[in-house]
Design a protein around this motif. Sequence first.
Motif, PDB file in Angstrom:
ATOM      1  N   CYS A  70       0.828  -1.211   0.000  1.00  7.96           N
ATOM      2  CA  CYS A  70       0.000   0.000   0.000  1.00  7.96           C
ATOM      3  C   CYS A  70       0.863   1.263   0.000  1.00  7.96           C
ATOM      4  O   CYS A  70       0.576   2.212  -0.728  1.00  7.96           O
ATOM      5  CB  CYS A  70      -0.943   0.014   1.206  1.00  7.96           C
ATOM      6  N   ASP A 104      -8.973  -5.503   3.510  1.00  8.94           N
ATOM      7  CA  ASP A 104      -9.944  -4.414   3.651  1.00  8.94           C
ATOM      8  C   ASP A 104      -9.505  -3.431   4.722  1.00  8.94           C
ATOM      9  O   ASP A 104      -9.585  -2.213   4.540  1.00  8.94           O
ATOM     10  CB  ASP A 104     -11.331  -4.964   4.014  1.00  8.94           C
ATOM     11  N   GLY A 135      -6.701  -1.164   3.691  1.00  9.53           N
ATOM     12  CA  GLY A 135      -6.991  -0.411   2.479  1.00  9.53           C
ATOM     13  C   GLY A 135      -6.459  -0.992   1.195  1.00  9.53           C
ATOM     14  O   GLY A 135      -6.470  -0.334   0.159  1.00  9.53           O
ATOM     15  N   THR A 161      -7.694  -3.560  -0.633  1.00  6.27           N
ATOM     16  CA  THR A 161      -8.762  -3.765  -1.610  1.00  6.27           C
ATOM     17  C   THR A 161      -9.361  -2.431  -2.049  1.00  6.27           C
ATOM     18  O   THR A 161      -9.823  -2.306  -3.181  1.00  6.27           O
ATOM     19  CB  THR A 161      -9.870  -4.696  -1.062  1.00  6.27           C
ATOM     20  N   GLY A 162      -9.343  -1.440  -1.169  1.00  8.22           N
ATOM     21  CA  GLY A 162      -9.839  -0.113  -1.544  1.00  8.22           C
ATOM     22  C   GLY A 162      -8.978   0.558  -2.598  1.00  8.22           C
ATOM     23  O   GLY A 162      -9.454   1.411  -3.344  1.00  8.22           O
ATOM     24  N   ARG A 163      -7.714   0.171  -2.676  1.00  7.61           N
ATOM     25  CA  ARG A 163      -6.806   0.712  -3.679  1.00  7.61           C
ATOM     26  C   ARG A 163      -6.835  -0.108  -4.966  1.00  7.61           C
ATOM     27  O   ARG A 163      -6.132   0.197  -5.910  1.00  7.61           O
ATOM     28  CB  ARG A 163      -5.384   0.741  -3.133  1.00  7.61           C
TER      29      ARG A 163
END
Length: 186
Positions: free
Chosen positions: A111, A159, A162, A164-166
Amino acid sequence: FVEEQSEVHAVQMQQFDAAICAWRAEGKGILSAIKKKSAAFEPIEAEQAQLQAHALRKPQKPKRFKLIHEKMSTEALHKNLSECFPTTSLISDDADRVFRSRGMSDMATLCKAYDGSDLISDRSIEGELIARDPCLTLLLLSQPEPFAAFLNGKGAMADGIGFTGRSFIIAPAPTAGYRSVVYSKS
């Protein structure tokens, strides 16, 4: 392009090796002069200044241009981003290999690299590794079952930090057993 850059880097490394050998030889000569003068109790301030100036002229190792990895650990990623150009990618058409690798055990590093945040780590063997403004691209292609297994095993962590959010997750409709055939009337 990658092969061309590899050849350019090989030539740069040969030039670097020659330059570092000459630099070391020059340093040994200055140290030898310091030893001789010290043994004779002569002043060595000029040689010390020369040695300090010499240290500032140390040749820098050329950076390698490695754009694509298929599977790697986070340690290898960090080393690549700090020692090579700080731009790379992790591309795999069999993402299950990546999902089960050590590289996915430290999603926080992935990330940070994706966001462009500096990566700094102290390793006992390599010493400090610093990757300034890294750029990581991920392209992971997976069948539904391995992706579901990844989400079942590490999905909550992915999750939570972050990951999966990226990610831009695309799940097209399966086409197994179906092929569209269009006939034209002639």
